[in-house]
Design a protein around this motif. Structure first.
Motif, short mmCIF file in Angstrom:
data_model
loop_
_atom_site.label_atom_id
_atom_site.label_comp_id
_atom_site.label_asym_id
_atom_site.label_seq_id
_atom_site.Cartn_x
_atom_site.Cartn_y
_atom_site.Cartn_z
N LEU A 89 25.88 -58.31 -49.96
CA LEU A 89 26.38 -59.37 -49.08
C LEU A 89 27.48 -58.87 -48.13
O LEU A 89 27.48 -59.22 -46.95
CB LEU A 89 26.89 -60.56 -49.91
N ASP A 90 28.40 -58.04 -48.64
CA ASP A 90 29.51 -57.58 -47.77
C ASP A 90 28.97 -56.81 -46.58
O ASP A 90 29.43 -56.99 -45.45
CB ASP A 90 30.48 -56.71 -48.57
N ASP A 91 27.98 -55.96 -46.85
CA ASP A 91 27.37 -55.18 -45.76
C ASP A 91 26.72 -56.13 -44.75
O ASP A 91 26.84 -55.96 -43.52
CB ASP A 91 26.33 -54.24 -46.39
N GLU A 108 29.20 -57.92 -42.52
CA GLU A 108 29.77 -57.05 -41.48
C GLU A 108 28.90 -57.04 -40.22
O GLU A 108 29.36 -56.63 -39.16
CB GLU A 108 29.88 -55.61 -41.99
N HIS A 109 27.64 -57.43 -40.37
CA HIS A 109 26.73 -57.38 -39.22
C HIS A 109 26.43 -58.76 -38.65
O HIS A 109 25.44 -58.95 -37.95
CB HIS A 109 25.43 -56.67 -39.62
N THR A 110 27.30 -59.72 -38.94
CA THR A 110 27.07 -61.05 -38.39
C THR A 110 27.15 -61.02 -36.86
O THR A 110 28.00 -60.34 -36.29
CB THR A 110 28.09 -62.06 -38.98
N ARG A 170 24.05 -65.61 -38.42
CA ARG A 170 22.95 -64.94 -37.72
C ARG A 170 23.11 -63.44 -37.88
O ARG A 170 24.23 -62.90 -37.89
CB ARG A 170 22.99 -65.26 -36.21
N ILE A 171 21.99 -62.76 -38.01
CA ILE A 171 22.00 -61.30 -38.10
C ILE A 171 20.81 -60.75 -37.32
O ILE A 171 19.74 -61.40 -37.29
CB ILE A 171 21.96 -60.85 -39.59
N LEU A 190 19.26 -56.42 -40.92
CA LEU A 190 18.84 -56.90 -42.25
C LEU A 190 17.83 -55.93 -42.85
O LEU A 190 17.94 -55.54 -44.03
CB LEU A 190 18.24 -58.30 -42.12
N ARG A 191 16.85 -55.52 -42.06
CA ARG A 191 15.81 -54.60 -42.55
C ARG A 191 16.43 -53.28 -43.03
O ARG A 191 16.07 -52.76 -44.07
CB ARG A 191 14.79 -54.31 -41.44
N ARG A 192 17.36 -52.74 -42.23
CA ARG A 192 17.95 -51.44 -42.59
C ARG A 192 18.73 -51.54 -43.90
O ARG A 192 18.58 -50.70 -44.79
CB ARG A 192 18.87 -50.97 -41.45
#
Ligand SMILES: Cc1cc2nc3c(=O)[nH]c(=O)nc-3n(C[C@H](O)[C@H](O)[C@H](O)COP(=O)(O)OP(=O)(O)OC[C@H]3O[C@@H](n4cnc5c(N)ncnc54)[C@H](O)[C@@H]3O)c2cc1C
Length: 413
Positions: A79-81, A84-86, A122-123, A128-130
């Motif tokens: 989740l933290d990762d 970070e990409h929001t 949103r991401i 998300l895939r990576r």
């Protein structure tokens, strides 16, 4: 006391598709597997490459209840990762509905479930895939990128035979005790075992694409995402994908066409010009920056796709040794805005059921019990949403009045 043996020890699992559902399943099974048990042999086949070429849109991940994708990501420990990409700062970006002049009709911020820090975010799909791929690759599993599962059949001994084709066309055959079909909406595995279980047209097409804005998305899309409603049967979804790119999707209800542009490979210059012309004509009532965004769309990231979906699968005796997860099981259209959330939870919940149950049949029954109702609910919600965003006349006015007085309950984005 932890179980001493498990029905999957010494067995072989094939996972068809290393997308959102497949990667989550592999990572979750590895995380939940008993430390004293020997991990089953897992082979994962994905027809795409490890770094997919086309992952061009952004997704809403939800966490307003236990079925949200954010819960699965929290359970996986990533989740933290993800946060970070929001695309938008947490808890400040909101889902909005606007009228055709960008006047706000509603602004939603979902309340987070449990210990989640946000109810929605949103991401970019590629992020998300990576993150999921990297997590899944930590499992004791062999990944075969660029290898498509083209067919599967049950053998007399009960095992399942999967035919795999490389990108150069070489084929090979692999046997397994358990086949996880996570090969997306056009699942070849579903085609092999359930040839009549196809997606159906849901009554609307979406044309759109992505435009680049090096100085940032035009206002109000730098802070919010959402849907513009015309009240004339046309609506348009917008969201930033990252700090530079905006994805849009214009739609109306109409009979199914047979001239959709190809999804892979991009559009020709003529096709792009035709798509823009049609979008600008259909969305003539939408105020700027609608036109600017449509004009900025490039051929490689433009699309015209029909909304298609299907009922979820009930795993009966005929599917023994085979489990469908994600879109392969219950395709939903982009109007649902929940397919990735379902795929994430399917992956986690199936792994959990397999680890906890005493037999494969019991595990699959437990998975169906959790997965089926939420997929059916999403399907219904997406059909309601297709009707709602394309309302006209008095029905649209009543809908707006409902929004204005807060009487209308919208359960998600
Ligand atoms: C424009 C758009 C917007 C969307 N917005 C949202 C949103 O906001 N929120 C949300 O929750 N959902 C959204 N979705 C839906 C979401 O993207 C899907 O539901 C989700 O990707 C399903 O995950 P999956 O793992 O089942 O399938 P996929 O992500 O499609 O993964 C399937 C994988 O299987 C592989 N594969 C395919 N065929 C084979 C084969 N024969 N053999 C081996 N591998 C194969 C593919 O390469 C891929 O890696 C949106 C979809 C679209 C198109």
């Amino acid at each position: 006391m932890a179980p001493q043996t498990h029905f999957l020890e010494g067995k072989k699992i094939i996972v068809a598709g290393a997308g959102i559902a497949g990667s989550t399943f592999v990572a979750a099974l590895y995380k939940l597997w008993g430390p004293t048990l020997s991990f089953p042999e897992i082979a994962v086949f994905d027809r795409g490459l490890r770094e997919p070429k086309r992952e061009g849109y952004s997704l809403s991940l939800n966490g307003e209840n236990e079925h949200g994708g954010l819960i699965a990501l929290q359970q996986l420990g990533v989740l933290d990762d993800i946060l970070e990409h929001t695309v938008f700062p947490l808890n400040s970006g909101r889902f909005k509905m606007w009228d055709s002049k960008w006047n706000e009709l509603i602004s939603l911020q979902l309340k987070p479930f449990g210990t989640l820090p946000t109810g929605t975010m949103r991401i970019a799909r590629k992020d998300l895939r990576r993150i999921l791929t990297e997590k899944a690759e930590q499992a004791k599993a062999t990944f075969h990128w660029g290898f498509a599962c083209t067919a599967a059949e049950r053998l007399e001994n009960g095992r399942i035979k999967v035919t795999v084709a490389s990108q150069t066309g070489d084929t090979s055959v692999h046997e397994c005790d358990l086949l996880i079909a996570a090969d997306g909406v056009h699942s070849k595995i579903r085609g092999s075992f359930r040839p009549d279980d196809k997606t159906k047209y849901a009554g609307a097409i979406q044309m759109g694409g992505q435009g680049s804005f090096p100085n940032g998305p035009p206002s109000p899309l730098e802070q919010n995402w959402g849907m513009m409603l015309s009240g004339q049967g046309v609506s348009c979804f917008f969201s930033a994908v990252d700090k530079e790119n905006v994805v849009w999707g214009l739609s109306q209800r109409e009979p199914e066409r047979n001239d959709y542009y190809p999804r892979a490979g991009g559009l020709s210059a003529d096709q792009l010009a035709a798509l823009k012309k049609e979008a600008l004509s259909l969305g003539h009532m939408f105020a700027e920056p609608f036109r600017t965004i449509v004009e900025a769309t490039d051929a490689a990231r433009a699309f015209m796709v029909p909304a298609r979906d299907k009922e979820p699968i009930v795993h009966g005796a005929s599917l023994a040794g085979l489990v469908f997860i994600g879109d392969a099981n219950h395709a939903v259209s982009p109007f649902a805005g929940n397919g990735a959330n379902l795929a994430l939870k399917d992956g986690w919940d199936l792994a959990e059921a397999l680890c906890q149950a005493a037999s494969l049949n019991a595990a699959v029954a437990a998975y169906d019990k959790t997965s089926l109702p939420r997929a059916a609910e999403t399907l219904k919600m997406s059909h309601d949403r297709i009707s709602m965003v394309h309302l006209t006349g008095i029905k649209h006015k009543l809908f707006r009045a409902g929004l204005a007085t807060g009487r209308l309950f919208l359960s998600s984005k």
